[in-house]
Design an enzyme around this catalytic site. Structure first.
Site, short mmCIF file in Angstrom:
data_model
loop_
_atom_site.label_atom_id
_atom_site.label_comp_id
_atom_site.label_asym_id
_atom_site.label_seq_id
_atom_site.Cartn_x
_atom_site.Cartn_y
_atom_site.Cartn_z
N GLU A 1 -7.11 15.65 -0.85
CA GLU A 1 -7.26 15.12 0.50
C GLU A 1 -8.73 15.09 0.90
O GLU A 1 -9.52 15.94 0.48
CB GLU A 1 -6.47 16.00 1.48
CG GLU A 1 -4.97 15.87 1.27
CD GLU A 1 -4.15 16.81 2.13
OE1 GLU A 1 -4.64 17.91 2.45
OE2 GLU A 1 -3.04 16.44 2.49
N CYS B 1 -15.30 14.94 5.16
CA CYS B 1 -15.10 16.25 4.54
C CYS B 1 -14.58 15.99 3.12
O CYS B 1 -13.55 15.35 2.94
CB CYS B 1 -14.08 16.99 5.39
SG CYS B 1 -13.82 18.66 4.89
N CYS C 1 -7.46 25.69 -5.15
CA CYS C 1 -8.59 26.61 -5.09
C CYS C 1 -8.12 27.97 -5.58
O CYS C 1 -6.98 28.35 -5.36
CB CYS C 1 -9.11 26.72 -3.65
SG CYS C 1 -10.58 27.75 -3.50
N CYS D 1 -8.30 32.80 -0.17
CA CYS D 1 -8.47 33.19 1.24
C CYS D 1 -7.09 33.13 1.92
O CYS D 1 -6.40 32.11 1.83
CB CYS D 1 -9.45 32.26 1.94
SG CYS D 1 -11.05 32.18 1.11
N CYS E 1 -5.89 30.24 4.40
CA CYS E 1 -6.14 28.86 4.00
C CYS E 1 -4.96 28.25 3.26
O CYS E 1 -4.42 28.85 2.32
CB CYS E 1 -7.39 28.84 3.11
SG CYS E 1 -7.70 27.25 2.35
N CYS F 1 -9.83 22.73 9.65
CA CYS F 1 -10.31 23.73 8.69
C CYS F 1 -9.19 24.61 8.19
O CYS F 1 -8.41 25.15 8.98
CB CYS F 1 -11.34 24.62 9.37
SG CYS F 1 -12.89 23.81 9.59
S1 SF4 Z 1 -11.10 28.63 2.47
FE1 SF4 Z 1 -9.54 27.79 1.10
S2 SF4 Z 1 -10.56 26.13 0.01
FE2 SF4 Z 1 -12.17 27.41 0.93
S3 SF4 Z 1 -12.70 28.92 -0.64
FE3 SF4 Z 1 -11.12 29.88 0.60
S4 SF4 Z 1 -9.18 29.39 -0.46
FE4 SF4 Z 1 -10.75 27.99 -1.24
#
Ligand code: SF4
Length: 344
Positions: free
Chosen positions: A92, A105, A112, A116, A119, A335
């Site tokens: 995306e 963006c 990933c 986090c 996220c 975000c």
């Molecule tokens: S916020 Fe999401 S996309 Fe960004 S580094 Fe952390 S897990 Fe990865």
């Protein structure tokens, strides 16, 4: 097998053209068609001979992607574009109009691995890195959608994935975006946003790549930050702040500190005061972002009132602080929300 033209840098395009027995100006012509006029159909390169076009098709191909969907926010003009890549993986990218500017963006990975906890992308795990060309394909796709009078003014590497975890392709794509004979953007209009990979930041510091740097901090001590950002367990805040303080900045530049305000986790007034201490003497500005809820995490957004109190404490200590408006929250484009649609 043909090579993807958009994986090549300028020197490699010159080399390709020379290997084909063509004069160097042919390289400029190709770069002009692809990056200047956004033409990805070799047959449309009308100022090169038919024979050369046929020869080109034997050795190169243009980025192969498909726009699967475009979602338009009802809250603002934000658009989220879902792209399918050659191998069927999906990413995306988000177009965000802010006043007279139009920012894009960009994603650098499918998923990933940074984990986090706030996220949505993290819930996918890392499927693979994007190539330089696949990062640029997001720009080509967006350019197909913007009106002729519109121009994408800024690029922010803050989409799916951690840009410094895909270092080579991130840097290569930025070089293409900023090369005057390719996309020709100023480095001032490009921002790398990282969760704080210290080695990546140190490596970036040695590149001749004066783009903007943004750090997702989201916590003021190791316990708080490690609880939501596992990357913090290697080195901790001290190592990260050390790398940021050593990062070379030109005279007018500052580092952007992104701070996600999560109710009851990192949004107390004591946290604000500790953030002031952490940033003391650093050339930076702070973006406070009110957490955007989504199905992949069980956190709550801080209140607007608390965000204002938090901001006031930083501003009183002369730290430039903004409460950033989250764009496209209703289409999961804000975000930390990217990934859900790309997952199916
Ligand atoms: S916020 Fe999401 S996309 Fe960004 S580094 Fe952390 S897990 Fe990865």
């Amino acid at each position: 097998m043909t090579r993807d033209f958009c994986n090549l840098n300028r020197a490699e395009v010159l080399e390709l053209v020379a290997d084909m027995g063509q004069p160097a100006f042919r390289a400029q012509q190709l770069l002009g068609w692809v990056y200047g006029r956004q033409q990805l159909d070799i047959d449309s390169f009308t100022n090169v001979s038919k024979d050369f076009r046929a020869q080109l098709k034997q050795v190169i191909h243009m980025p192969r992607y498909k726009i699967v969907s475009v979602q338009q926010s009802q809250l603002d003009e934000t658009r989220k574009i879902l792209l399918e890549l050659e191998d069927g993986q999906r990413v995306e990218t988000v177009l965000i109009p802010i006043n007279s500017k139009l920012s894009q963006c960009l994603s650098t990975q499918v998923g990933c691995r940074m984990g986090c906890t706030f996220c949505a992308t993290a819930s996918m795990g890392l499927r693979r890195n994007l190539t330089n060309s696949e990062v640029l394909a997001q720009i080509f796709a967006a350019r197909e959608l913007v009106a002729p009078h519109q121009y994408i003014t800024n690029f922010i590497f803050m989409g799916m994935g951690e840009p410094l975890d895909n270092y080579e392709h991130t840097v290569r794509s930025i070089r293409t975006i900023t090369d005057p004979e390719m996309m020709g953007y100023s480095h001032r209009h490009v921002t790398i946003s990282t969760c704080g990979l210290v080695k990546g930041i140190e490596r970036l510091a040695k590149e001749d790549l004066p783009c903007n740097l943004a750090i997702s901090l989201h916590g003021v001590n190791d316990e708080q930050r490690s609880a939501i950002m596992p990357i913090n367990r290697s080195g901790g805040i001290a190592a990260l702040m050390g790398a940021l303080r050593r990062f070379p900045l030109s005279s007018k530049k500052v580092i952007t500190i992104e701070y996600l305000l999560i109710a009851g986790h990192n949004d107390s007034l004591e946290d604000a005061r500790n953030l002031v201490k952490l940033l003391r003497g650093m050339r930076c500005k702070v973006n406070l972002i009110i957490y955007n809820s989504h199905e992949h995490a069980d956190f709550s957004p801080t209140t607007r009132e608390r965000a204002l109190q938090f901001q006031r404490i930083l501003a009183e200590k002369k730290i430039m602080t903004f409460i950033r408006k989250s764009a496209g929250a209703d289409i999961d484009a804000a975000c930390g929300q990217l990934a859900a649609a790309a997952k199916d």
